[in-house]
Design a protein around this motif. Sequence first.
Motif, PDB file in Angstrom:
ATOM      1  N   ARG A   1      -5.246   4.079  -7.399  1.00  0.00           N
ATOM      2  CA  ARG A   1      -6.245   3.361  -8.276  1.00  0.00           C
ATOM      3  C   ARG A   1      -7.581   3.410  -7.282  1.00  0.00           C
ATOM      4  N   PRO A   2      -8.743   3.763  -7.679  1.00  0.00           N
ATOM      5  CA  PRO A   2      -9.681   4.091  -6.941  1.00  0.00           C
ATOM      6  C   PRO A   2     -10.173   2.790  -6.099  1.00  0.00           C
ATOM      7  N   GLU A   3     -10.400   1.507  -6.696  1.00  0.00           N
ATOM      8  CA  GLU A   3     -10.772   0.234  -6.105  1.00  0.00           C
ATOM      9  C   GLU A   3      -9.838   0.038  -4.855  1.00  0.00           C
ATOM     10  N   ILE A   4      -8.289   0.125  -5.076  1.00  0.00           N
ATOM     11  CA  ILE A   4      -7.723  -0.193  -3.848  1.00  0.00           C
ATOM     12  C   ILE A   4      -7.691   0.833  -2.600  1.00  0.00           C
ATOM     13  N   LYS A   5      -7.812   2.145  -3.184  1.00  0.00           N
ATOM     14  CA  LYS A   5      -7.921   3.275  -2.065  1.00  0.00           C
ATOM     15  C   LYS A   5      -9.205   3.181  -1.270  1.00  0.00           C
TER      16      LYS A   5
ATOM     17  N   ALA B   1      -8.381  -9.398   2.682  1.00  0.00           N
ATOM     18  CA  ALA B   1      -8.476 -10.612   1.402  1.00  0.00           C
ATOM     19  C   ALA B   1      -8.885  -9.685   0.352  1.00  0.00           C
ATOM     20  N   GLN B   2     -10.020  -8.853   0.337  1.00  0.00           N
ATOM     21  CA  GLN B   2     -10.273  -8.106  -0.903  1.00  0.00           C
ATOM     22  C   GLN B   2      -9.311  -7.407  -1.464  1.00  0.00           C
ATOM     23  N   LEU B   3      -8.377  -6.756  -0.597  1.00  0.00           N
ATOM     24  CA  LEU B   3      -7.161  -5.882  -1.010  1.00  0.00           C
ATOM     25  C   LEU B   3      -6.272  -6.539  -1.512  1.00  0.00           C
ATOM     26  N   VAL B   4      -5.743  -7.846  -1.040  1.00  0.00           N
ATOM     27  CA  VAL B   4      -4.660  -8.723  -1.665  1.00  0.00           C
ATOM     28  C   VAL B   4      -5.034  -8.954  -3.186  1.00  0.00           C
ATOM     29  N   LYS B   5      -6.459  -9.384  -3.181  1.00  0.00           N
ATOM     30  CA  LYS B   5      -6.936  -9.946  -4.538  1.00  0.00           C
ATOM     31  C   LYS B   5      -6.726  -8.751  -5.408  1.00  0.00           C
TER      32      LYS B   5
ATOM     33  N   THR C   1       0.964  -1.213  -0.019  1.00  0.00           N
ATOM     34  CA  THR C   1       0.099  -0.070   0.149  1.00  0.00           C
ATOM     35  C   THR C   1       1.003   1.393  -0.007  1.00  0.00           C
ATOM     36  N   SER C   2       1.937   1.068   0.250  1.00  0.00           N
ATOM     37  CA  SER C   2       2.906   2.046   0.235  1.00  0.00           C
ATOM     38  C   SER C   2       3.550   2.474  -1.203  1.00  0.00           C
ATOM     39  N   ILE C   3       3.094   1.864  -2.177  1.00  0.00           N
ATOM     40  CA  ILE C   3       3.540   2.035  -3.523  1.00  0.00           C
ATOM     41  C   ILE C   3       2.504   3.071  -3.994  1.00  0.00           C
ATOM     42  N   GLN C   4       3.065   4.265  -4.421  1.00  0.00           N
ATOM     43  CA  GLN C   4       1.942   5.168  -4.714  1.00  0.00           C
ATOM     44  C   GLN C   4       1.044   4.859  -6.174  1.00  0.00           C
ATOM     45  N   ASP C   5       1.839   4.246  -6.991  1.00  0.00           N
ATOM     46  CA  ASP C   5       0.992   3.771  -8.390  1.00  0.00           C
ATOM     47  C   ASP C   5      -0.366   3.084  -7.957  1.00  0.00           C
ATOM     48  N   LEU C   6      -0.138   2.255  -6.844  1.00  0.00           N
ATOM     49  CA  LEU C   6      -1.369   1.378  -6.498  1.00  0.00           C
ATOM     50  C   LEU C   6      -2.357   1.997  -5.858  1.00  0.00           C
ATOM     51  N   MET C   7      -1.877   2.870  -5.101  1.00  0.00           N
ATOM     52  CA  MET C   7      -2.801   3.449  -4.053  1.00  0.00           C
ATOM     53  C   MET C   7      -3.473   4.595  -4.789  1.00  0.00           C
TER      54      MET C   7
END
Length: 713
Positions: A284-288, A327-331, A276-282
Motif C-alpha cells: 500500500r503506497p501510504e504505508i510504504k 505513530a502515523q504508521l501504527v494509525k 511491516t513484514s506483511i506484504q499486503d500492507l507494504m
Amino acid sequence: MEKTLFSTLSKIAEGLEIKYYWIVFLKYLKPIFFISFLISLLVLLISLNIEKKYRSYATIVIEADESQKIVNIEEVYSLDNQASRINNQIAILNSDDVVDYIVNDKIILSEFQELFRGLEPSLIKRLFVKKEDISKEGLRGYLKSNFSVNNIPRSDVLELTFISASPKISKLALQNIIKSYQRYEIDSKIVITSYANEKISDRLKELTKQMESAEKNLAKYKEENNLVDTGDVKELKIKQIENLSDTILELQDKVNQYQSDLLAIKLAKGDVNQLTSIQDLMVRPEIKNIYESLMGSRNNLESLRLLYTNEHPKVKKALQTIASYEAQLVKIINDNIDKKTFELTNLKNSIDINKKSLTNATKELRDLEEKESGMLKFSREVSSSRKLYETFLQRVKETNEAQNLQISNVKIIEDPIASNTPVSPNIKKNTILAFLFSAIGVYFYLFYRDLNSSTVKDPTSLDMFDTLVLANLPKVNISRKGFHVMQMFLEDNESAFAEAVRNARTVMESKFKTNKSYLVTSSSPSEGKTTVAFNLALSLQKNYKVLLIEADIRKPSVAASYYEFDENHKGLSEILTNEVSFSDTIQKVPGTKLEFISSGKRRSDLSDIVNVAKFKKFLDVLNKKYDYVIVDSAPILPVSDTLVLAQASDYIFYVTRSNVTGVLSLMSGIKKLKNINRNVNAFILNDLDISKNSYYGYYYQQPYYYSGEEKPY
C-alpha cells in the motif's frame, strides 16, 4: 473269397523276385497274346458300331450383381460367398426352368427335330430301335443328360460342354442353353424388381403417414413448452454458469489471502516490525512511504549518535521525528486492518450471492435440457421418417428404371464351337487299352493259377530264388530194383542217383567249408530230406569224418529204417536234457565209417528242452571233432523246431521234391527263415523224372554209359 485271393496274392508278392514274373510271362506268352488279341478285336468291333459322340464347348463369365459388390477387404479373401454364388448359377444352368425355354419354343423344337432326322443311327439302333421324331420330354431329358458345367477354380469363369451324336446338334444345344439362361436371368430380375417396387410403394405410403404424425407431435411440443429454438439460450446459460464459477473461484482466492493476512496481523500483536513484514500492507503506497521515511529517520539517528549524545538537540529532534513516524504508521496500519476486515466481509457476501446465482443458473439449464431432450426426441422422429421416406422414394425410382433396363450378367468369352472329330468312342485308345488291360488281367490270372497250383518240377523252377542248386537227384524206382533208398548210394554206386550224390559232394567240397554244421530241411513231410541227408553223409564219410544227427524228435525215421538201429538207444533228446554223455549216444552205420546219433526219446517240442545258444554251443563242440555234421531236421512249415536248429547251424540245405513241393509252400518256408535272418545256402531237387520221355532223360542217362547199353531205370 476276394479277401482270400488278396491275401494269397500279397503272400506271393512278398516272397517272389522280379525275374519270376518274367519267367511266368514267357511261359504263357502265347495264350496271353492270343486272348488279349481276341478281346481287343471284340472291343474294336463294338467301338466301330457304337454311336459316335461329338462335343461342343463354350466359355462364359457370370459377373456379380452391382448390389453384391465387395465392400470390405475381408471379402476379397473370402471364397465361400463366391463359390456359393457360382454353385447357384450352375444349378440354374442345369435346372428345368432353363430347359423349358428351349422345349416350349416351337421354332427351336422343330430345329432339333430336323437335325435328329438327319442322324445316321448305329447298327444296334437300326436293328432294335424304331426311328421316331424326338418329343418335348425326350428333348428335355437329352439336353439335361448331355450337358455339363465346369467352374475354373478361384474365378467366375464357367466352361460349358455338350455331347451329342451330331456336331450341329451339340452346337445348337449349347447356344440355346446360354440364351435360355440369359432369358431366365432377365425374367427373374424383372419379377424381383416388380415385387420389390410393389412392396416399396406400400412402405412409402406408411412412411408418409409416419412422417406427418412426427411433425405434428414436434409442433405440439414446441407450442406447449413455448420453445422455438433452444440452441442459443442453452449456450448463454452455459457461459453464465462458467463465468459465475470463475468469479466464485477468484473471490475465494481473495478471501483466503485476506484471512491469511489477518491471521499474521493478529500474531504480530501490534509489533510494527512484524506488521511491516506483511506484504499486503507494504504494497500500500501510504504505508510504504511512511515506512521508508521512518527507516530514513532511524538511519539519521544512528549517524547523529556517533557524533552527539542523547541530550543533544539534534538527537532529541531525530527521536521526536521517529516517534511521529511510528505513530502515523501504527494509525495507518490499523486503518488498513479495519479496511481489510470490511473487505473480507464484503468478499464473503459476494461469494454467497454468486453461489446462489450459480445454483439458479444450473437449475435453469437443467430445465432447459429436459425441454430440449423432449424436443430432440420429436425432431429425431421427424428426421428419421424424412430420411426413410427419401430413401424409399429413391428406391421406387430405381426399381421403375430397373424394370426397363434389365440386362444379363453373363458375358460370353468363347462362343459355342463344335468339333467335327468325335470324342467317343476313341477306337484306337479303346483297342489299345483293351489289349493292355486284358493282357494284364490274363497274365495275373495265369500267374495266380500257376503259383496256386504249380509245383517245383525241374531246376528252372528254382532259378527265381537266385540260390545254388547243389544237386538234382533223379527218381529211383525202388520196387523194380529191390534197393533201399536210404542206402542207394552204397547199394547201386553206378546209378544216376549215386552220381548225382557224388556231384553234390563235389560241389559241397568246393563251395562250403569243413568243420561246419549242415542243416537239411524241407517245406513239408515226404519230400525226401532224410534220404538226401543220409546219402549225402554216406558219400562224405569215405573221405571225411562225418556225423549224422537225427534232429526230428517228433517223428524220427532213420532209427526205424532199413538199418534197424536200436530204437531204445539214447539219442539227441537225452543229450539235450543232460541224461547221458555224448559218447554214449554214438552209433555207426554198418559197413561204413559214418557215425550216427538218433533222435532218442520222442518229444512234442524241441524248444522245450533246448534254445538256440545251447544248441549252437553243442554244434560248435561237434565241429571241432568232425569234418561234417549233417543235421536231419523236421520239415519247416508244420513245426517250429527247425527254426531253432536253423539259427544254430552254419549252413542250410533245402530239399524240394519234383512235382510234389508247391511253389507257395517253398516261398513260405524261405520266408520263415528270412524272418529269423537266415537264408537258404543251397537247394537239392529230389525225385527228378529222368525217364526216356522226359526232358532230362537224355541228359541223365547218356553221359554215364559209354557202351550204349541203357540202364533199366
